[in-house]
Design a protein around this motif. Structure first.
Motif, short mmCIF file in Angstrom:
data_model
loop_
_atom_site.label_atom_id
_atom_site.label_comp_id
_atom_site.label_asym_id
_atom_site.label_seq_id
_atom_site.Cartn_x
_atom_site.Cartn_y
_atom_site.Cartn_z
N LEU A 130 0.83 -1.21 0.00
CA LEU A 130 0.00 0.00 0.00
C LEU A 130 0.86 1.26 0.00
N ALA A 131 2.00 1.21 0.68
CA ALA A 131 2.91 2.36 0.70
C ALA A 131 3.59 2.55 -0.65
N THR A 132 3.85 1.46 -1.36
CA THR A 132 4.49 1.52 -2.67
C THR A 132 3.51 1.93 -3.76
N LEU A 133 2.25 1.58 -3.59
CA LEU A 133 1.23 1.82 -4.62
C LEU A 133 1.14 3.28 -5.02
N GLU A 134 1.25 3.51 -6.31
CA GLU A 134 0.99 4.82 -6.90
C GLU A 134 -0.30 4.63 -7.71
N PRO A 135 -1.45 5.04 -7.15
CA PRO A 135 -2.72 4.80 -7.86
C PRO A 135 -2.64 5.30 -9.30
N PRO A 136 -3.09 4.47 -10.23
CA PRO A 136 -2.94 4.81 -11.64
C PRO A 136 -3.93 5.88 -12.11
N GLU A 137 -3.44 6.71 -13.00
CA GLU A 137 -4.30 7.67 -13.67
C GLU A 137 -4.71 7.05 -14.99
N GLY A 138 -5.95 7.21 -15.36
CA GLY A 138 -6.42 6.70 -16.64
C GLY A 138 -6.82 5.25 -16.64
N ALA A 139 -6.68 4.57 -15.52
CA ALA A 139 -7.12 3.18 -15.42
C ALA A 139 -8.56 3.15 -14.94
N MET A 140 -9.25 2.10 -15.27
CA MET A 140 -10.59 1.89 -14.74
C MET A 140 -10.42 1.39 -13.30
N ALA A 141 -10.90 2.15 -12.32
CA ALA A 141 -10.80 1.75 -10.91
C ALA A 141 -12.07 1.02 -10.51
N VAL A 142 -11.91 -0.16 -9.92
CA VAL A 142 -13.05 -0.99 -9.55
C VAL A 142 -12.90 -1.43 -8.10
N ASP A 143 -13.91 -1.14 -7.29
CA ASP A 143 -13.95 -1.61 -5.90
C ASP A 143 -14.23 -3.11 -5.95
N VAL A 144 -13.36 -3.89 -5.34
CA VAL A 144 -13.50 -5.34 -5.38
C VAL A 144 -14.15 -5.90 -4.12
N SER A 145 -14.81 -5.04 -3.35
CA SER A 145 -15.52 -5.53 -2.18
C SER A 145 -16.68 -6.46 -2.55
N PRO A 146 -17.40 -6.22 -3.67
CA PRO A 146 -18.46 -7.15 -4.06
C PRO A 146 -17.89 -8.50 -4.51
N GLU A 147 -18.80 -9.44 -4.78
CA GLU A 147 -18.41 -10.77 -5.28
C GLU A 147 -17.69 -10.65 -6.62
N PRO A 148 -16.78 -11.59 -6.92
CA PRO A 148 -16.01 -11.50 -8.17
C PRO A 148 -16.84 -11.40 -9.44
N ASP A 149 -17.97 -12.10 -9.53
CA ASP A 149 -18.78 -12.02 -10.74
C ASP A 149 -19.36 -10.63 -10.94
N VAL A 150 -19.67 -9.94 -9.85
CA VAL A 150 -20.15 -8.55 -9.94
C VAL A 150 -19.01 -7.65 -10.42
N VAL A 151 -17.82 -7.89 -9.91
CA VAL A 151 -16.65 -7.11 -10.32
C VAL A 151 -16.38 -7.31 -11.82
N VAL A 152 -16.44 -8.55 -12.29
CA VAL A 152 -16.21 -8.83 -13.71
C VAL A 152 -17.27 -8.14 -14.56
N ALA A 153 -18.53 -8.20 -14.16
CA ALA A 153 -19.59 -7.53 -14.91
C ALA A 153 -19.35 -6.02 -14.97
N THR A 154 -18.88 -5.45 -13.87
CA THR A 154 -18.56 -4.02 -13.83
C THR A 154 -17.44 -3.68 -14.80
N ILE A 155 -16.41 -4.54 -14.84
CA ILE A 155 -15.29 -4.32 -15.75
C ILE A 155 -15.75 -4.41 -17.20
N LEU A 156 -16.49 -5.45 -17.53
CA LEU A 156 -16.97 -5.62 -18.90
C LEU A 156 -17.77 -4.38 -19.34
N GLN A 157 -18.65 -3.93 -18.49
CA GLN A 157 -19.48 -2.77 -18.82
C GLN A 157 -18.60 -1.51 -18.94
N GLY A 158 -17.71 -1.32 -17.98
CA GLY A 158 -16.87 -0.13 -17.97
C GLY A 158 -15.92 -0.02 -19.15
N LEU A 159 -15.45 -1.17 -19.64
CA LEU A 159 -14.55 -1.19 -20.78
C LEU A 159 -15.30 -1.32 -22.11
#
Length: 165
Positions: A130-159
């Protein structure tokens, strides 16, 4: 196209990446498979990797991305890619690559790491990542707190991508 799913340990890069690749009907590679024995031993001992440790690993991953793009192969790559410089190195053709940044509150990540078994990365390295992480600019940011299938659906829609039939 190459989709790189990135984030700290415990964000679900492998799980989400595999499911995303399956939904797209394309190949999947996990960057963890390309670490040297020395790097794995270091991380297993709770020692964070340095940029020097990561350099050969990042070059190998760049070759994988380049090869996929040159052959026209669609690919999902799971890779921490914590620093901007790492992402710049892995960007071979920005027009044919997409970055997806998986994130969650620290508590969620720590809980996942506490439950994970059989992985060399100890949960004690979460704060270092977390200290090393430089949050990316221009990337699609997705909260992964939901179940993986919800995350995948969010990614597919977002991209703007469709599931393969």
């Amino acid at each position: 196209m190459v989709v790189i799913v990135m984030g700290v340990s415990g964000a679900g890069k492998t799980t989400v990446g595999q499911r995303l690749a399956a939904a797209l009907g394309c190949g999947f590679r996990d960057a963890d498979e390309f670490h040297s024995r020395e790097n794995i031993a270091k991380m297993a001992a709770g020692i964070p990797l340095t940029d020097e440790d990561r350099a050969p690993w990042l070059e190998a991953l760049r070759d994988i991305v380049r090869s996929a793009l040159e052959s026209g192969e669609d690919l999902v790559l799971a890779c921490s890619a914590l620093k901007r410089s790492y992402r710049e190195l892995l960007t071979v053709d920005a027009g044919r690559q997409r970055w997806v940044y998986l994130w969650a509150p620290r508590e969620v990540l720590a809980e996942r790491l506490a439950r994970r078994r059989g992985h060399y990365m100890p949960r004690t390295l979460l704060d270092s990542q977390l200290a090393t992480l430089e949050p990316p600019e221009g990337a699609m940011a997705v909260d992964v707190s939901p179940e993986p299938d919800v995350v995948v659906a969010t990614i597919l829609q977002g991209l703007g991508l469709q599931r393969s039939s």
